[in-house]
Structure formats: C-alpha cells, structure tokens
Design a protein around this motif. Structure first.
Motif, mmCIF file in Angstrom:
data_model
loop_
_atom_site.group_PDB
_atom_site.id
_atom_site.type_symbol
_atom_site.label_atom_id
_atom_site.label_comp_id
_atom_site.label_asym_id
_atom_site.label_seq_id
_atom_site.Cartn_x
_atom_site.Cartn_y
_atom_site.Cartn_z
ATOM 1 N N THR A 51 -19.023 3.870 -52.069
ATOM 2 C CA THR A 51 -19.393 3.459 -53.674
ATOM 3 C C THR A 51 -20.503 4.440 -54.131
ATOM 4 O OG1 THR A 51 -20.738 1.903 -53.179
ATOM 5 C CG2 THR A 51 -18.421 1.289 -53.533
ATOM 6 N N GLY A 52 -21.249 4.978 -53.088
ATOM 7 C CA GLY A 52 -22.654 5.602 -53.362
ATOM 8 C C GLY A 52 -23.652 4.737 -54.181
ATOM 9 N N ARG A 53 -23.432 3.346 -53.816
ATOM 10 C CA ARG A 53 -24.616 2.414 -54.335
ATOM 11 C C ARG A 53 -25.837 2.508 -53.554
ATOM 12 N NH1 ARG A 53 -26.310 -3.187 -54.729
ATOM 13 N NH2 ARG A 53 -25.679 -3.562 -52.832
ATOM 14 N N PRO A 54 -27.106 2.650 -53.970
ATOM 15 C CA PRO A 54 -28.041 2.673 -53.308
ATOM 16 C C PRO A 54 -28.378 1.474 -52.603
ATOM 17 C CG PRO A 54 -28.665 2.613 -55.538
ATOM 18 C CD PRO A 54 -27.130 2.794 -55.442
ATOM 19 N N LEU A 55 -28.668 1.276 -51.116
ATOM 20 C CA LEU A 55 -29.005 0.299 -50.505
ATOM 21 C C LEU A 55 -30.383 0.215 -49.962
ATOM 22 C CD1 LEU A 55 -25.942 0.631 -48.242
ATOM 23 C CD2 LEU A 55 -26.022 -0.955 -50.138
ATOM 24 N N GLY A 56 -30.959 1.465 -50.249
ATOM 25 C CA GLY A 56 -32.493 1.475 -49.931
ATOM 26 C C GLY A 56 -32.976 2.861 -50.103
ATOM 27 N N ALA A 57 -34.246 3.104 -49.680
ATOM 28 C CA ALA A 57 -34.673 4.744 -49.591
ATOM 29 C C ALA A 57 -35.606 4.727 -48.455
ATOM 30 C CB ALA A 57 -35.709 4.374 -51.037
ATOM 31 N N GLU A 58 -35.796 5.968 -48.056
ATOM 32 C CA GLU A 58 -36.957 6.417 -47.045
ATOM 33 C C GLU A 58 -37.960 6.892 -47.506
ATOM 34 O OE1 GLU A 58 -35.526 8.840 -43.930
ATOM 35 O OE2 GLU A 58 -37.527 8.896 -42.947
ATOM 36 N N ALA A 59 -39.121 6.556 -47.646
ATOM 37 C CA ALA A 59 -40.605 7.069 -48.053
ATOM 38 C C ALA A 59 -40.886 8.189 -47.330
ATOM 39 C CB ALA A 59 -41.582 5.985 -48.103
ATOM 40 N N LEU A 60 -40.919 9.393 -47.913
ATOM 41 C CA LEU A 60 -41.485 10.609 -47.047
ATOM 42 C C LEU A 60 -42.470 11.251 -47.762
ATOM 43 C CD1 LEU A 60 -37.739 12.004 -46.892
ATOM 44 C CD2 LEU A 60 -39.208 11.365 -44.771
ATOM 45 N N VAL A 61 -43.840 11.449 -46.947
ATOM 46 C CA VAL A 61 -44.966 11.900 -47.325
ATOM 47 C C VAL A 61 -44.814 13.250 -47.860
ATOM 48 C CG1 VAL A 61 -45.704 12.605 -45.062
ATOM 49 C CG2 VAL A 61 -47.526 11.961 -46.899
ATOM 50 N N ARG A 62 -45.537 13.705 -48.816
ATOM 51 C CA ARG A 62 -45.673 15.188 -49.339
ATOM 52 C C ARG A 62 -46.984 15.740 -49.503
ATOM 53 N NH1 ARG A 62 -41.379 15.031 -47.807
ATOM 54 N NH2 ARG A 62 -39.397 15.297 -48.621
ATOM 55 N N TRP A 63 -47.121 16.636 -49.204
ATOM 56 C CA TRP A 63 -48.473 17.473 -49.460
ATOM 57 C C TRP A 63 -48.298 18.599 -50.252
ATOM 58 C CZ3 TRP A 63 -51.830 19.715 -44.909
ATOM 59 C CH2 TRP A 63 -53.040 20.292 -45.530
ATOM 60 N N HIS A 64 -49.111 18.365 -51.242
ATOM 61 C CA HIS A 64 -49.125 20.011 -52.320
ATOM 62 C C HIS A 64 -50.385 20.602 -51.884
ATOM 63 C CE1 HIS A 64 -47.416 22.604 -54.959
ATOM 64 N NE2 HIS A 64 -48.840 22.878 -55.626
ATOM 65 N N HIS A 65 -50.501 21.398 -50.891
ATOM 66 C CA HIS A 65 -52.148 22.077 -50.804
ATOM 67 C C HIS A 65 -52.223 22.899 -52.097
ATOM 68 C CE1 HIS A 65 -54.869 25.119 -49.052
ATOM 69 N NE2 HIS A 65 -55.101 24.041 -48.288
ATOM 70 N N PRO A 66 -53.593 23.053 -52.520
ATOM 71 C CA PRO A 66 -53.914 23.846 -53.813
ATOM 72 C C PRO A 66 -53.657 25.181 -53.755
ATOM 73 C CG PRO A 66 -55.909 22.685 -52.868
ATOM 74 C CD PRO A 66 -54.680 22.252 -51.876
ATOM 75 N N ASP A 67 -53.631 25.908 -52.631
ATOM 76 C CA ASP A 67 -53.446 27.345 -52.325
ATOM 77 C C ASP A 67 -52.125 27.656 -51.799
ATOM 78 O OD1 ASP A 67 -56.203 27.673 -53.297
ATOM 79 O OD2 ASP A 67 -56.790 27.388 -51.281
ATOM 80 N N ARG A 68 -51.592 26.781 -50.959
ATOM 81 C CA ARG A 68 -50.676 27.109 -49.846
ATOM 82 C C ARG A 68 -49.367 26.348 -50.461
ATOM 83 N NH1 ARG A 68 -51.863 27.459 -44.332
ATOM 84 N NH2 ARG A 68 -54.283 27.403 -43.893
ATOM 85 N N GLY A 69 -49.575 25.652 -51.524
ATOM 86 C CA GLY A 69 -48.198 24.989 -52.109
ATOM 87 C C GLY A 69 -47.966 23.859 -51.212
ATOM 88 N N ALA A 70 -46.576 23.484 -51.179
ATOM 89 C CA ALA A 70 -45.977 22.541 -50.407
ATOM 90 C C ALA A 70 -46.250 22.755 -48.929
ATOM 91 C CB ALA A 70 -44.597 22.284 -50.683
ATOM 92 N N VAL A 71 -46.826 21.755 -48.117
ATOM 93 C CA VAL A 71 -46.929 21.968 -46.448
ATOM 94 C C VAL A 71 -45.881 20.892 -46.135
ATOM 95 C CG1 VAL A 71 -48.170 21.983 -44.615
ATOM 96 C CG2 VAL A 71 -49.222 22.574 -46.746
ATOM 97 N N SER A 72 -45.032 21.283 -45.155
ATOM 98 C CA SER A 72 -43.954 20.643 -44.832
ATOM 99 C C SER A 72 -44.578 19.329 -43.769
ATOM 100 C CB SER A 72 -42.921 21.355 -44.019
ATOM 101 O OG SER A 72 -42.131 20.466 -43.113
ATOM 102 N N PRO A 73 -43.947 18.191 -43.943
ATOM 103 C CA PRO A 73 -44.551 17.137 -42.912
ATOM 104 C C PRO A 73 -44.108 17.514 -41.504
ATOM 105 C CG PRO A 73 -42.645 16.419 -44.426
ATOM 106 C CD PRO A 73 -43.280 17.768 -44.903
ATOM 107 N N ALA A 74 -43.192 18.453 -41.478
ATOM 108 C CA ALA A 74 -42.857 18.815 -40.113
ATOM 109 C C ALA A 74 -43.868 19.543 -39.357
ATOM 110 C CB ALA A 74 -41.496 19.465 -40.044
ATOM 111 N N VAL A 75 -44.915 20.110 -40.427
ATOM 112 C CA VAL A 75 -46.147 20.775 -39.906
ATOM 113 C C VAL A 75 -47.169 19.827 -39.767
ATOM 114 C CG1 VAL A 75 -47.539 22.596 -40.516
ATOM 115 C CG2 VAL A 75 -44.988 23.014 -40.638
#
Ligand code: C2E
Ligand code: CA
Ligand code: CA
Ligand code: CA
Length: 281
Positions: A51-75
């Motif tokens: 049905t595509g109904r949401p059962l939950g969500a995964e919280a994923l951290v994000r880091w926006h570096h002032p100069d570098r922009g988005a840094v991947s959590p994998a890094v």
C-alpha cells in the motif's frame, strides 16, 4: 601540494601527509559541528510494500559543513568512531529522533504503531549505561519502547563483549526493537540470530538492487525470508529504487521496504508534509 592523476607516486609522501592533515582538520570541524549544533537529522520512510503506507522511519544524521557542503555519514561516522565522538553524536541523534517521534505522535502525523529506527554503533552498545539512558529518554518524551528500533551491524554480535551482550538483553527487556542492519553483508555464520534478542533484519541494498534481473539475488532474499519467518523476525528491504524490485520483493514474501522508490531521507518538516496521516506515495 595535492597529488592528482598520473605520476602521483613521486609525491606519495606529501599526499599521505595531506590526507592525515585533512583528517585532523575534518575531525576538528566535526567536534565543532557537534558543539555548535550543525548536525541535523533526516528521516526516510519505511513503508508497506503493497500500500505504500508508512510504518516507520529511519533517522539518518546529516552534516552540512560551512565550506565543504554536505559531508556523507559514510565518511564522518567512521571518523567519529575513531575520534571517540560517536557516543556523543549517536546520543544526540537518538534523542532528537525520539523527541521528533513524540511530537509526531502527539500531532497525529504518525500512527500509534509507527516505529522510529536509529543507528547505534558498536561503541555505544558497549556502554553499560545505555539501557538506562534510553529508558529515561523514552519516559521523558512519553514514547513507548516498542516505538523505538535500534539498528546495529552483525559485527556487534559477532565481536561484541559481554557488556554488549548484557546491554542488548536489557534493551530488549525494555521493549526496544533490535534490528540487524545491512543483513547479509557481514558474516555467513548466523548462530548469533538465536543467541541475541534480535527482532528483525534489514536486507542490504546490495541484494535488493539485482532483484528482477538476478536469480541469485532472488534466491538469497528467498532464503532470508524463510529463515526470518522461522525465527519470527521482521524483515525490511533496503535501497528499493524501482517497482520491479518492489514487486520481486513482494513475490518472495517481504512486506516492508525503504528506498528512493518512496522517498529519500528528508528533514522533519518535509517528512511531515509528505507523510502526514499515512498519506501514501
Ligand atoms: P545505512 O544504515 O545502511 O543507511 C541507509 C543508507 O542508504 C543511507 O545513506 C540512505 O540515505 C541510503 N539509501 C536509502 N535509500 C536508498 C536507495 O533507494 N538507494 C540508494 N542508493 N541509497 C539509499 P546515508 O544517509 O548516506 O548513510 C550512510 C550510513 O551512515 C548509514 O547506512 C549508516 O550506517 C551510517 N549512519 C547514518 N546516520 C547514522 C547515525 O546517526 N549513527 C550511526 N552510528 N551511523 C549512521
Ligand atoms: Ca541503518
Ligand atoms: Ca542499512
Ligand atoms: Ca546499507
């Protein structure tokens, strides 16, 4: 001097030096980001395949570096592990996610059985105080333990200390769900599934991507489904990008999925806008 392209071996030492310095800089920046609230949490829906109904969500951290922009959590997550910052970051992400979940529950954005998934690193699970901290957090925000799922990699259970084992049992005792992340990528010995109080598995994207084309991947998923059912484990398929993959998953008996087919991880206001009251994709 940044070494690029062919001929870089002549300046290998310099480039090694650069890499070390770059890491030290990034680590200092990460410390500052944590102190200055530059980290954010994005939420990706986990949905019912049919049905595509949401059962939950995964919280994923994000880091926006002032100069570098988005840094991947994998890094930066591995960096945080090495720098001893993962505990502080992980605690921050979890509390933020629990607070968000409490708000969405109160506002009727999500159903009562909606569960919030948060990643936990091996180091966090090696802290004997973790169950008490999580328990206090859930109480403080008025969220039932079953609405929180903690995602950990297989290595936690394979290499885990006796402290980790106790922590996992205490978390499960509270009622928190425990999911094996990236299932299938780590170890072939599955005995830990019986020894630890795991409640579900998340099938890694690498097995999902070939579905609809690769008989082998389909067989692997089928085997995971059969085993999970036998052990009473829940199953979420990760990284679902196409309808073809979704349909192939459904045909093998998987009922829950997560991936760009339904949506990437987005900030809380966008998640609310898109998924309020179970609006399907
Ligand atoms: P993960 O736990 O396997 O998270 C899923 C990753 O797959 C996320 O990448 C997500 O954005 C991405 N993804 C989701 N759907 C799709 C899809 O359909 N196709 C593709 N190609 N990718 C998809 P992200 O956000 O870059 O996170 C990378 C990893 O960083 C995570 O992998 C997790 O291991 C780690 N991580 C993220 N947040 C945290 C955190 O708060 N704590 C800890 N300890 N680790 C975290
Ligand atoms: Ca995860
Ligand atoms: Ca995963
Ligand atoms: Ca993964």
């Amino acid at each position: 001097a940044k070494a690029e392209g062919p001929g870089r071996s002549a300046v290998f030492d310099t480039s090694m030096y650069d890499r070390v310095r770059e890491r030290i800089e990034l680590e200092a920046a990460l410390r500052a980001a944590l102190a200055q609230n530059q980290l954010h949490v994005a939420y990706q829906p986990i949905v019912r395949l049919d049905t595509g109904r949401p059962l939950g969500a995964e919280a994923l951290v994000r880091w926006h570096h002032p100069d570098r922009g988005a840094v991947s959590p994998a890094v930066f997550i591995p960096l945080a592990e090495e720098a001893g910052l993962i505990g502080a970051i992980g605690d921050w992400v979890r509390e933020e996610a629990v607070r968000q979940l409490a708000r969405w529950r109160a506002e009727g954005v999500v159903a009562d059985d909606f569960s919030m998934s948060v990643n936990v690193s091996p180091r966090q699970l090696n802290d004997p105080d973790l169950p008490m901290i999580v328990s206090a957090e859930l109480t403080r925000h008025g969220v039932p333990a079953r609405a929180l799922a903690l995602e950990m990699t297989e290595s936690v259970m394979v290499d885990g200390s006796s402290v980790t084992t106790r922590v996992l049992f205490e978390l499960r005792e509270l009622g928190v769900r425990l999911l094996v992340d990236d299932f299938g990528t780590g170890f072939s010995a599955l005995g830990y599934l019986r020894r630890f109080p795991v409640t579900g598995v998340k099938i890694d994207r690498s097995f999902v991507s070939g579905l609809g084309q690769s008989i082998e991947d389909e067989e692997i998923v089928r085997a995971v489904v059969a085993m999970s059912h036998a052990l009473g484990l829940s199953i979420v398929a990760e990284g679902v990008e196409t309808r073809r993959q979704r349909d192939a998953l459904a045909a093998t008996g998987v009922t829950q999925g997560q991936g760009w087919l339904w949506g990437a991880a987005v900030p809380a206001p966008e998640f609310r806008e898109r998924w309020h009251a179970g609006r399907p994709a």
